[in-house]
Design a protein around this motif. Structure first.
Motif, short mmCIF file in Angstrom:
data_model
loop_
_atom_site.label_atom_id
_atom_site.label_comp_id
_atom_site.label_asym_id
_atom_site.label_seq_id
_atom_site.Cartn_x
_atom_site.Cartn_y
_atom_site.Cartn_z
N PRO A 309 -36.36 -23.14 -45.67
CA PRO A 309 -36.32 -24.47 -45.05
C PRO A 309 -36.87 -24.50 -43.64
CG PRO A 309 -34.11 -23.55 -45.26
CD PRO A 309 -35.01 -22.66 -46.04
N ARG A 310 -37.04 -23.34 -42.99
CA ARG A 310 -37.62 -23.34 -41.64
C ARG A 310 -39.05 -23.85 -41.64
NH1 ARG A 310 -36.35 -17.22 -39.98
NH2 ARG A 310 -37.08 -17.01 -42.14
N VAL A 311 -39.75 -23.72 -42.78
CA VAL A 311 -41.13 -24.21 -42.86
C VAL A 311 -41.18 -25.70 -42.59
CG1 VAL A 311 -43.09 -24.56 -44.42
CG2 VAL A 311 -41.86 -22.37 -44.43
N ILE A 312 -40.17 -26.45 -43.06
CA ILE A 312 -40.16 -27.91 -42.93
C ILE A 312 -39.09 -28.38 -41.96
CG2 ILE A 312 -41.31 -28.55 -45.07
CD1 ILE A 312 -38.63 -28.53 -46.46
N THR A 313 -38.67 -27.49 -41.08
CA THR A 313 -37.77 -27.86 -39.99
C THR A 313 -38.62 -28.20 -38.77
OG1 THR A 313 -35.99 -26.45 -40.83
CG2 THR A 313 -35.91 -27.05 -38.49
N PRO A 314 -38.31 -29.30 -38.06
CA PRO A 314 -39.14 -29.69 -36.91
C PRO A 314 -39.21 -28.61 -35.84
CG PRO A 314 -37.69 -31.50 -37.56
CD PRO A 314 -37.27 -30.29 -38.36
N LEU A 315 -40.29 -28.64 -35.07
CA LEU A 315 -40.48 -27.67 -33.99
C LEU A 315 -39.32 -27.69 -33.01
CD1 LEU A 315 -44.28 -28.18 -33.16
CD2 LEU A 315 -43.26 -26.23 -34.35
N GLU A 316 -38.86 -28.89 -32.66
CA GLU A 316 -37.81 -29.00 -31.66
C GLU A 316 -36.47 -28.46 -32.16
OE1 GLU A 316 -38.55 -33.17 -33.44
OE2 GLU A 316 -39.71 -31.40 -32.81
N ALA A 317 -36.36 -28.24 -33.46
CA ALA A 317 -35.15 -27.65 -34.04
C ALA A 317 -35.35 -26.17 -34.38
CB ALA A 317 -34.72 -28.41 -35.29
N GLY A 318 -36.46 -25.61 -33.91
CA GLY A 318 -36.71 -24.19 -34.11
C GLY A 318 -37.45 -23.84 -35.38
N GLY A 319 -37.99 -24.84 -36.07
CA GLY A 319 -38.72 -24.59 -37.31
C GLY A 319 -40.21 -24.46 -37.08
N LEU A 320 -40.97 -24.45 -38.17
CA LEU A 320 -42.42 -24.32 -38.10
C LEU A 320 -43.13 -25.66 -38.05
CD1 LEU A 320 -43.08 -21.31 -40.53
CD2 LEU A 320 -42.70 -21.30 -38.07
N GLY A 321 -42.38 -26.77 -38.22
CA GLY A 321 -42.93 -28.08 -37.93
C GLY A 321 -43.77 -28.72 -38.99
N MET A 322 -43.78 -28.19 -40.24
CA MET A 322 -44.52 -28.85 -41.29
C MET A 322 -43.82 -30.16 -41.69
SD MET A 322 -47.18 -26.90 -41.92
CE MET A 322 -47.17 -26.76 -40.12
N THR A 323 -44.61 -31.18 -41.96
CA THR A 323 -44.05 -32.47 -42.37
C THR A 323 -43.32 -32.35 -43.69
OG1 THR A 323 -46.03 -33.45 -41.37
CG2 THR A 323 -44.57 -34.92 -42.63
N ALA A 324 -43.88 -31.56 -44.61
CA ALA A 324 -43.32 -31.41 -45.95
C ALA A 324 -43.88 -30.14 -46.57
CB ALA A 324 -43.66 -32.63 -46.81
N GLN A 325 -43.35 -29.79 -47.74
CA GLN A 325 -43.90 -28.68 -48.51
C GLN A 325 -43.84 -29.01 -50.00
OE1 GLN A 325 -40.82 -25.25 -48.21
NE2 GLN A 325 -41.48 -25.41 -50.36
N TRP A 326 -44.75 -28.40 -50.74
CA TRP A 326 -44.68 -28.49 -52.20
C TRP A 326 -43.41 -27.77 -52.66
CZ3 TRP A 326 -49.70 -27.88 -55.53
CH2 TRP A 326 -50.59 -28.93 -55.23
N ASN A 327 -42.73 -28.34 -53.64
CA ASN A 327 -41.49 -27.76 -54.15
C ASN A 327 -41.68 -27.35 -55.60
OD1 ASN A 327 -38.92 -27.10 -54.95
ND2 ASN A 327 -37.94 -28.90 -54.07
N ASP A 328 -42.00 -26.07 -55.81
CA ASP A 328 -42.22 -25.58 -57.16
C ASP A 328 -40.94 -25.58 -57.99
OD1 ASP A 328 -44.93 -25.23 -56.90
OD2 ASP A 328 -44.84 -23.08 -56.52
N ASP A 329 -39.79 -25.38 -57.34
CA ASP A 329 -38.54 -25.35 -58.10
C ASP A 329 -38.32 -26.65 -58.86
OD1 ASP A 329 -38.18 -22.88 -56.98
OD2 ASP A 329 -36.16 -23.27 -56.22
#
Length: 592
Positions: A309-329
């Motif tokens: 979930p860090r991939v789609i966690t905002p930068l200001e919250a310590g994530g990588l700041g992606m808007t969204a990600q594909w969800n294969d699950d």
């Protein structure tokens, strides 16, 4: 005009201006002697500056002037930042001035991903002609379908005349087969004038094996196999600062100069970056700044296999700041439910409880064991807003990575669409899905080198070893493989394709009309499932989506209410219950 190129280890760099260019007609500045082989091509030495950058002024160069670079006498090679390759990946670069295109999308203010529906397409297979110009003629179909974004598979130059796009090189240029840079701009402009945003698929984890001339210029690659598809990109080794800028500035080019609204970043799990600030975070910060400058929202969607979930966690919250990600699950769970397949990675998702978990928690693999991987995988993501997960029933990978490129049946699409378009995620359709296209989407390529052409089929078979397929796929290099993958728009005239299209249209219209269906809060989603009798209910506030995967009818207990829409008739309501026919979907409003 000034030309710049980064070649930090070179001892000499020259620009070469082929015969017939503007420079050969007006050779005012001094030039080297004519090429000893052709006796015609003109070269000019470039001056070395700071940081390994070489420059030269060519005053007479203009829009359309062709050129190449020689590095330590070898070449000529295309410009690593070539904006145009008029003769393909093995030809010279050409000057391309963005100011030569006149835009008509001045009233376009952008589109937020939240609440949106995405439509993925491949320009070459979307229409018989396979060009940007012909794709524009089909945009009204997408408007009537009520999608919000068109996601275009990669359009960078590739060897030959046909390719999925993930073998791209010259990442700043646009495939001439589709219509070149002006063609892409015309397509984006036409989309915007119809209210459609554009997401462009880009590949930064590797470059194609053919026509890749970056090696002579500098350490763009690690020298190690970065993934199954190619050599790893140098993101954290010596001289990697400029390599990172190469990709970041490429992303900014598409968003700024081509007016694209977002990027889909291919396989970010293959980006090997050990720095404190990951390339994705660096890119997210730059794109945020650009969004402020251009005054419209810009979207970054990662394809990630990490379930992190860090991939789609905002930068200001310590994530990588992606808007969204594909969800294969989500795809795997829904595909298994509607198709009954349980081979390969579908084995983990064969029970309907997997679908229930994904609908309420985002990921299925959220720290527990993944049987397909043979280890634990992922982390919990129930706190992440659902709109940050781009979910689908079909996409280019999940169709095209099957040996025969076969799509789901119409019955499976009807069931799957019922859940896809009522789930708390960002839904994405794959071209032709909305009418149940019977044309396959096969893997195709057109490598020039005989060794690559002859080995491509075997490489694909190795890639999918262990997936449970009996790999009997058509030759990717056969031109007929490509032509078979093109959509047949005449199917729309016939039943049952037209009825399925109407079902998709009705579902999207309902999603846009009822706020409960676009609510991204996963903690407000409730799912009840009967794995034995194979039915599921998805509650979105007082809305209940009932899906009966079984061929036999079922009776489901529900509070008093009214049926809003159903895939099939008859659906009968009794006192505190709903009789649902086999393999159908019902959307029901409870009166509480």
């Amino acid at each position: 005009m000034r030309f710049d190129v980064w070649a930090p280890k070179a001892t000499s760099v020259e620009i070469e201006l082929p015969p017939g260019s503007a420079s050969s007609r007006r050779p005012d500045p001094p030039v080297t002697q004519p090429d000893p082989v052709t006796g015609e091509a003109r070269r000019r030495p470039m001056a070395e500056g700071e940081g390994g950058w070489w420059t030269v002024e060519v005053p007479e160069a203009e829009h359309g002037t062709t050129y190449g670079f020689r590095v330590d006498g070898d070449g000529p090679y295309p410009d690593p930042r070539s904006r145009r390759q008029p003769d393909g990946v093995f030809g010279p670069s050409a000057v391309y001035d963005h100011a030569h295109f006149t835009w008509g999308d001045h009233e376009w203010t952008g589109r937020d991903l939240r609440g949106a529906v995405i439509y993925e397409l491949h320009i070459g297979a979307f229409t018989p002609q396979g060009t940007f110009e012909s794709a524009i003629t089909r945009l009204d179909h997408l408007v009537e379908l009520q999608v919000d974004f068109v996601e275009v598979m990669p359009v960078t130059p590739v060897p030959g005349g046909r390719n999925w796009g993930y073998d791209g090189v010259d990442v700043y240029a646009v495939n001439e087969t589709y219509g070149g840079p002006d063609g892409l701009k015309s397509f984006v402009d036409a989309c915007h004038q119809r209210g459609l945003g554009v997401i462009l698929d880009v590949v930064y984890n590797h470059l194609g094996p053919s026509g890749n001339f970056l090696h002579p210029f500098g350490p763009y690659f690690t020298g190690r196999q970065g993934s199954f598809w190619g050599e790893g990109v140098n993101l954290d080794g010596p001289l990697s600062d400029e390599v990172r800028r190469y990709f970041v500035e490429n992303a900014l080019q598409w968003l700024r100069d081509f007016h694209v609204d977002g990027l889909r970043l291919d396989a970010v799990h293959a980006l090997r970056d050990g720095r404190a600030t990951h390339l994705l975070a660096e890119l997210a910060a730059e794109v945020d700044a650009l969004a402020c400058a251009v005054g419209r929202p810009l979207t970054l969607i990662a394809e990630s296999d990490l379930n992190d979930p860090r991939v789609i966690t905002p930068l200001e919250a310590g994530g990588l700041g992606m808007t969204a990600q594909w969800n294969d699950d989500f795809h795997h769970a829904l595909h298994s439910a509607v198709s009954g397949e349980s081979h390969g990675y579908y084995a983990d998702f064969a029970d309907l409880t997997a679908l229930a978990k994904v609908l309420t928690g985002g990921f299925f693999h959220d720290g527990g064991r993944s049987g397909f991987r043979g280890r634990s995988h992922g982390a919990p993501a129930g706190h992440v807003p659902g709109h940050r997960f781009v979910c689908c029933l079909q996409n280019h990978d999940q169709v095209g990575n099957r040996p025969q490129g076969d799509r789901l049946s119409l019955a499976a699409l009807k069931l799957g669409a019922g859940l896809l378009l009522t789930a708390p995620f960002t839904p994405m359709l794959f071209m032709g899905e909305e009418w149940g296209a019977r044309t396959p989407f096969l893997f195709f390529s057109d490598h020039v080198e005989p060794s690559l052409r002859e080995s491509e089929g075997a490489r694909r078979a190795r890639e999918f070893a262990g997936f449970g397929y009996d790999w009997d796929a058509p030759d990717p290099s056969d031109e007929e493989t490509f032509h078979r993958s093109k959509l047949d728009w005449d199917e729309l005239k016939d039943e049952p394709h037209w009825s399925l299209l109407c079902w998709y249209r009705d579902l999207i219209a309902l999603r846009k009309a009822l706020p409960e269906l676009s609510d991204p809060r996963l903690d407000r989603v409730r799912v009840e499932v009967d794995p034995l009798n194979r039915w599921l209910t998805l509650w979105r506030s007082s809305l209940c989506v009932i899906v009966n995967f079984c061929p036999d009818s079922v009776t489901v207990s529900v509070p008093p209410g009214v049926v809003l829409i159903a895939a099939d008739d008859p659906v009968s309501a009794g006192q505190g219950s709903l009789h649902v026919p086999g393999q159908t979907v019902v959307i029901y409003r409870a009166v509480i």
